[in-house]
Design a protein around this motif. Structure first.
Motif, short mmCIF file in Angstrom:
data_model
loop_
_atom_site.label_atom_id
_atom_site.label_comp_id
_atom_site.label_asym_id
_atom_site.label_seq_id
_atom_site.Cartn_x
_atom_site.Cartn_y
_atom_site.Cartn_z
N LEU A 1 35.50 37.32 50.42
CA LEU A 1 36.69 37.59 49.61
C LEU A 1 36.26 38.46 48.43
O LEU A 1 35.30 38.13 47.75
CB LEU A 1 37.25 36.26 49.09
N VAL A 2 36.95 39.58 48.22
CA VAL A 2 36.57 40.48 47.12
C VAL A 2 37.44 40.18 45.90
O VAL A 2 38.66 40.12 46.00
CB VAL A 2 36.74 41.95 47.55
N LEU A 3 36.78 39.98 44.77
CA LEU A 3 37.49 39.81 43.49
C LEU A 3 37.09 40.96 42.58
O LEU A 3 35.91 41.28 42.48
CB LEU A 3 37.09 38.51 42.80
N ALA B 1 39.82 29.96 45.44
CA ALA B 1 39.47 31.30 44.97
C ALA B 1 40.61 32.28 45.16
O ALA B 1 40.68 33.30 44.48
CB ALA B 1 38.22 31.78 45.69
N GLU B 2 41.50 31.98 46.10
CA GLU B 2 42.63 32.88 46.35
C GLU B 2 43.82 32.59 45.45
O GLU B 2 44.80 33.32 45.46
CB GLU B 2 43.05 32.79 47.83
N THR B 3 43.72 31.52 44.67
CA THR B 3 44.81 31.18 43.76
C THR B 3 44.97 32.28 42.71
O THR B 3 43.98 32.80 42.20
CB THR B 3 44.49 29.85 43.03
N GLU B 4 46.23 32.60 42.42
CA GLU B 4 46.54 33.61 41.40
C GLU B 4 45.78 33.29 40.10
O GLU B 4 45.80 32.15 39.64
CB GLU B 4 48.07 33.57 41.18
N GLY B 5 45.11 34.28 39.54
CA GLY B 5 44.46 34.09 38.25
C GLY B 5 43.08 33.45 38.31
O GLY B 5 42.44 33.25 37.28
N PHE B 6 42.56 33.15 39.52
CA PHE B 6 41.24 32.54 39.63
C PHE B 6 40.16 33.50 39.13
O PHE B 6 40.16 34.68 39.49
CB PHE B 6 40.96 32.15 41.08
N LEU C 1 35.71 33.35 38.45
CA LEU C 1 34.51 32.51 38.53
C LEU C 1 34.18 31.94 37.16
O LEU C 1 33.79 30.78 37.04
CB LEU C 1 33.34 33.34 39.06
N LYS C 2 34.39 32.76 36.14
CA LYS C 2 34.04 32.32 34.79
C LYS C 2 34.87 31.12 34.36
O LYS C 2 34.35 30.15 33.82
CB LYS C 2 34.24 33.49 33.82
N ALA C 3 36.18 31.19 34.65
CA ALA C 3 37.04 30.05 34.29
C ALA C 3 36.65 28.83 35.11
O ALA C 3 36.59 27.71 34.59
CB ALA C 3 38.50 30.42 34.53
N ALA C 4 36.36 29.04 36.39
CA ALA C 4 35.98 27.90 37.24
C ALA C 4 34.69 27.25 36.73
O ALA C 4 34.55 26.02 36.76
CB ALA C 4 35.79 28.37 38.69
#
Ligand SMILES: Cc1cc2nc3c(=O)[nH]c(=O)nc-3n(C[C@H](O)[C@H](O)[C@H](O)COP(=O)(O)OP(=O)(O)OC[C@H]3O[C@@H](n4cnc5c(N)ncnc54)[C@H](O)[C@@H]3O)c2cc1C
Ligand code: FES
Lengths: 107, 412
Positions: free
Chosen positions: B342-344, B392-397, B399-402
């Motif tokens: 998945l590309v972010l 990870a596909e949730t709107e606004g996800f 990595l930093k917030a997670a």
């Protein structure tokens, strides 16, 4: 030659004379200053060269790049306004006499 | 009491350092066949090759370190043989007894044996001597051919472009850095290097080199029969572990010195770490050998603690970086080509991450110019936080917030 003073968390200080253009990280690693590791060789990739620069020298520092900024956020010791990566600061005549504090941990 | 460490590289010096710092009271000997103060290799394919005066090599430790920590550096000495029954290492200048022996012998460059492979002007890049030769040759080089689109080859390609050279890269595989990167990242890098001006030839290996009028290398002929003018060639086709000293001593080797999860060989007095060690990876769930600073230093710290009496499995998260011109690649965890991805972020702006999922759970993250993603990924993966693809596909996800929300490990 410009000088740099490194302050350990326990307050002891060591002052080095460094050739112009040498980074704070390189000077520390080459001279066995404890607490500055420089594991990525100065690529702003590891944040193990984190230092706190005393405010009176802040004016003369180069600007923080986005990469350095993001890496500092994740440094092991707490990020403060005075936080910088030692590998991104080259010592020149203007920065001579700079005093930095070494954080308690880098890993 | 004595620990003998064979190899004065990234791993060898770290094990010596950690042993002393964490209280080892015996003798510590580091056998380092390369002359001079041990130095860091990563800058050799990056800053060191930049146009202008060559920077001094960056030492791994300053000269005072060896005095302050009472560590004996046998500079320029080679370990020749090991007698495990007697616990002795024979060196080029004498012999040393040991209670613990650590292999930190690294790896050597694989060499080409095609016709013309020994012509002048064909280089490898592993040591400071290699880098010095390249730094000297680059300012007058015009046409550069690089064999192998791995990390070293592509870092060198970026350096060569900065010298204004024409750069051709021959790579047998369909993608650059194919062993280490996901296809989506490999393809992105192929396009990125081409946009910088590199003539990247995929699916094309080297057949032979032909001499020019001066007897030095003049052309590289690929497996398709195409001929590329070349006055400087870099061969970057991977490495082989330095493990014959171990196999000669009766220790098991299989693409590296075989160690268990505490980094000991079958002989409990002998350990192996870094580029030369084949270890059971807790993250990949298979035996492997890694070539990275992280692996060398983390295994070194672990091995030192094993020598000091600990008996824990080595479980550190692998991470890696590579700087290729304007592209700063960082990897956390070990990606596999068949991972679900998945590309972010923004690929067009060269600031993004590829998240890798196996069985729906995050296992690795590759980032380009996105250090915040990388550092967050390291935190999440080390903690075993089971980020799912759905999350990870949730709107606004991000990595930093997670990573900054409380971590819930799914695997102990
Ligand atoms: C050009 C280059 C760029 C790199 N860039 C990166 C990067 O960007 N990021 C990253 O993570 N990693 C990078 N690496 C990989 C990283 O440098 C290695 O993974 C790391 O150095 C491994 O450490 P080591 O101690 O296992 O081996 P080494 O550092 O190779 O040290 C092994 C030493 O042992 C010596 N030795 C071997 N046999 C004997 C013997 N019998 N007696 C005495 N001495 C012996 C060798 O001469 C060598 O000096 C790069 C490597 C190179 C070559
Ligand atoms: S040396 Fe790695 S970030 Fe400065």
């Amino acid at each position: 030659m410009p000088t740099v003073t490194y302050t350990q968390p326990n307050g002891t200080q060591q002052t080095l004379q460094v050739e112009e253009g040498t980074t704070l990280m390189r000077a520390a690693v080459s001279n066995g200053i404890d607490g500055i590791i420089g594991e990525c060789g100065g690529q702003a990739m590891c944040a193990t060269c984190h230092v706190y620069v005393r405010p009176q020298y802040a004016q003369a520092l180069p600007e923080i790049s986005d990469d350095e900024d993001e890496m500092l956020d994740c440094a092991t010791a707490e990020r403060m306004d005075s936080s910088r990566l030692g590998c991104q600061i080259k010592i020149d005549a203007e920065l001579s006499g700079i005093v930095v504090d070494i954080p308690a941990g880098q890993l | 009491m004595s620990v003998v460490i064979i190899g004065g590289g990234q791993a060898g010096l770290q094990v010596a350092d950690t042993l002393r710092t964490e209280g080892y009271g015996g003798e510590i000997h580091v056998i380092a066949e390369e002359s001079g103060l041990p130095y860091q290799r990563p800058p050799l394919s990056k800053d060191y090759l930049a146009p202008g005066r060559a920077p001094a090599p960056l030492p791994l430790r300053g000269a005072s370190f060896f005095v302050d920590k009472n560590i004996t550096l046998h500079e320029g000495a080679q370990a020749l043989a090991i007698d495990r029954a007697e616990r002795k290492v024979r060196l080029t200048d004498g012999s040393l007894g040991y209670d613990h022996l650590v292999f930190a012998t690294g790896a050597r460059n694989r060499v080409l044996n095609c016709p013309g492979a020994s012509l002048a002007g064909i280089h490898g890049l592993k040591t400071l001597t290699d880098a010095e030769a390249l730094h000297t040759a680059l300012p007058t080089a015009r046409n550069i051919v690089i064999i192998g689109a791995g990390f070293i080859g592509l870092e060198f390609a970026a350096a060569a472009l900065a010298h204004g050279c024409d750069v051709t890269v021959l790579e047998f595989a369909p993608r650059p850095m194919g062993r280490a990167l996901t296809p989506v990242m490999g393809e992105w890098f192929a396009a990125a290097h081409r946009s910088q001006g590199v003539d990247l030839r995929l699916g094309e290996g080297i057949d032979r080199f032909e001499p020019g009028a001066d007897g030095r290398v003049g052309a590289a002929v690929s497996t398709t029969g195409a001929s590329y003018p070349a006055d400087l060639v870099l061969v970057g086709i991977g490495v082989q572990p330095n493990d014959t000293l171990a196999s000669d001593a009766g220790l098991e080797t299989s693409n590296g010195v075989v160690v268990d999860e505490t980094l000991r060989t079958a002989d409990p007095a002998v350990l192996a770490i870094g580029d030369c060690a084949s270890f059971p990876s807790a993250h990949a769930q298979v035996r492997l050998r890694l070539e990275s600073v992280q692996n060398a230093t983390d295994q070194a710290r672990h091995a030192a603690r094993t020598v000091l009496g600990a008996n824990h499995p080595y479980t550190e998260l692998p991470w890696f970086w590579s700087t290729q011109g304007p592209y700063r690649l960082q990897m956390a965890g070990l990606a596999r080509p068949d991972d679900d991805t998945l590309v972010l972020g923004d690929q067009a702006a060269a600031k993004f991450s590829v998240l890798c999922f196996r069985d729906g759970v995050l296992t690795a993250v590759e980032s380009v110019n996105a250090p915040a993603d990388h550092m967050a990924a390291r935190k999440l993966l080390a903690a075993g936080t089971g980020i799912t693809r759905d999350q990870a596909e949730t709107e606004g996800f991000t990595l930093k917030a997670a990573a900054s929300t409380p971590l819930v490990p799914v695997v102990a």
